[in-house]
Structures are given as structure tokens and as C-alpha cells.
Design an enzyme around this catalytic site. Structure first.
Site, PDB file in Angstrom:
ATOM      1  CG  ASP A 127      -2.101   0.914   1.082  1.00 43.79           C
ATOM      2  OD1 ASP A 127      -2.374   1.354  -0.055  1.00 43.79           O
ATOM      3  OD2 ASP A 127      -2.757   1.197   2.092  1.00 43.79           O
ATOM      4  CG  HIS A 159       0.681   2.038  -9.234  1.00 40.35           C
ATOM      5  ND1 HIS A 159       0.270   1.395  -8.088  1.00 40.35           N
ATOM      6  CD2 HIS A 159      -0.294   2.942  -9.529  1.00 40.35           C
ATOM      7  CE1 HIS A 159      -0.906   1.876  -7.700  1.00 40.35           C
ATOM      8  NE2 HIS A 159      -1.258   2.819  -8.563  1.00 40.35           N
ATOM      9  CG  ASN A 195      -7.314  -2.047  -5.932  1.00 38.70           C
ATOM     10  OD1 ASN A 195      -6.350  -2.793  -5.759  1.00 38.70           O
ATOM     11  ND2 ASN A 195      -7.695  -1.165  -5.012  1.00 38.70           N
TER      12      ASN A 195
END
Length: 254
Positions: free
Chosen positions: A30, A47, A78
């Protein structure tokens, strides 16, 4: 012996005895987006940087001889995120499956993917299947990617399989026990999670491996995934090894 001298035997006794390494580590990766935004970068950059941390964690678990490492890559929830971010995540996943393939083979990792597949692009599934095929005989750490995964959905699917098996006469009602449920989960070939790590500071499990986390030790850090260092992973593992895991019983001597 003066007051400043110490007995070596006493020093040895004072060193805490560490337990075994965890067989199965699961990580909620996370904080990617928050990490990027706090630095004035688009969320997708977090990411991208997070892939480096995936590589580091996989390498470390391989070196330590950890049996299984499960990484929460994409949850069922998500899909609510902006389409641009989702498209980038799919592109990043496909690229990872191709570009990391040589490293996966070099480190003898065995890739496994858990979660739904019906919502993933065909190109991602193609590369996923190829990397799984190539690494199937590797003897090293099982690298498990949880993609489009939800713990409740997994248990629901297992319950439906049980119903089908009972209706078809393959299983009797009295035979439904914890093992029967476990055998129908995505992770049926893995040990239960010993250590669950969550980066980014949130204090929840977010529908991740709900059945498998029943007796897991938890480690939550404020550090976001892109900057999660090897030293903190090692500290989490050392902390795990120092804990008294009683599984509902009593400690030795109590």
C-alpha cells in the site's frame, strides 16, 4: 569481578531466542499513489517505482529460503479507480511478467496467481500463463500474485464448490470441515500465512486472505511501498521470530 564486568554466560542467557523463519509471508503493498503524490508525481509513478520493491522483496525471500511470498497486487475493489490508472496497472503487470521472467528463472521462483481472471486483458493472461508454465518446475520460493483478488469472493467460491460436490455425491455433508474448505481455496497448496506485512500505515486487512490470516502475526509500517527497504523487511521478520505464538494455548512454563 567488578561491577562493570559481566559474565559471558549471563550475556548469552539475556539474548532472546528467536523462533523459526515464517513459512509464508503476505504483503499488502500500500501507499504507491500517496507516495507519488506527496512528491508531486502522478499516482502511476508510485506503481512504477513499486516494481523495484517487489524485486527486492522476492530476492530477499529467496535468499532466506521463505517457502511462499504472496503480494496483494490488485484487489476486487480496485476496479473503482480511474480508468487511466487501471490501464497503466494492466500494462505494468504485463511488462513485469515479461521483463522479470529471466530473474524469476534465475532465482528459481515458482510463480502462482490467485484471484479472478475473467476481468483481466487477454494479453496479461497470456504472459501470466507463460511465466507460470516456465517456472512450474522451479524449487524455490513460491511467488504468489493476488490479482483481482478478494477474500470474501474466494470463500464464496469455495462454498459454491462444496455445494456442487455435495449435490453431485462427491462429498457428504458430514465431510465438510476446515480441510474441505481449505482444499477449495486458491491457496490450497500453500501453508497458512505466518506473517502479514502492510505498508502505508493503514490498520486493516482490506479483504486480503481472510481465511489464511487467521493466526498470522501482523506488522504495519508507515513506510509506503515504493520506499520499503530490505532493512525493514528483515526487521519485520526478526520481530516475528521473537513473538510467542501460542495459537490459543499457553506459553511454555505457564
Amino acid at each position: 569481578m567488578n561491577a562493570k564486568e559481566s559474565n559471558p554466560a549471563d550475556s548469552a542467557d539475556s539474548v532472546p531466542k528467536l523462533g523459526p523463519l515464517p513459512d509464508h509471508i503476505a504483503i499488502i503493498m500500500d501507499g504507491n499513489g500517496r507516495w507519488a503524490q506527496s512528491r508531486g508525481m502522478p499516482r502511476i509513478e508510485g506503481h512504477r517505482r513499486g516494481v523495484d520493491t517487489v524485486r527486492m522483496v522476492s530476492e530477499t525471500c529467496t535468499e532466506l529460503g521463505i517457502e511462499a511470498l504472496t503480494l496483494y497486487c490488485l484487489s476486487s475493489e480496485n476496479w473503482k479507480r480511474p480508468q487511466q490508472e487501471l490501464d497503466f496497472l494492466m500494462e505494468l503487470l504485463e511488462r513485469y511478467l515479461v521483463e522479470e521472467r529471466p530473474l524469476i528463472m534465475e532465482q528459481q521462483l515458482r510463480l502462482q496467481v490467485i484471484g479472478r481472471r475473467d476481468r483481466l486483458p487477454d494479453s496479461v493472461i497470456k504472459e501470466m500463463n507463460e511465466t507460470i508454465r516456465l517456472s512450474a518446475g522451479n524449487p524455490g520460493t513460491k511467488l504468489v500474485l493476488a490479482i483481482d483478488y478478494g477474500g470474501r469472493d474466494e470463500i464464496t467460491r469455495a462454498a459454491k464448490q462444496l455445494c456442487d460436490d455435495v449435490q453431485a455425491g462427491r462429498l457428504g455433508r458430514a465431510e465438510i470441515d476446515e480441510q474441505a474448505i481449505n482444499d477449495r481455496l486458491y491457496t490450497h497448496n500453500l501453508p497458512d500465512v505466518d506473517l502479514m506485512i502492510r505498508t502505508g500505515g493503514e490498520m486493516r486487512v482490506s479483504n486480503f486472505l481472510l481465511w489464511q490470516l487467521s493466526y498470522a502475526e501482523l506488522w504495519v509500517t508507515e513506510t509506503c511501498w515504493p520506499e520499503f527497504p530490505r532493512s525493514e523487511l528483515e526487521r519485520a521478520i526478526e520481530n516475528f521470530r521473537s513473538r510467542d505464538r501460542r495459537f490459543g494455548g499457553l506459553s511454555v512454563g505457564q
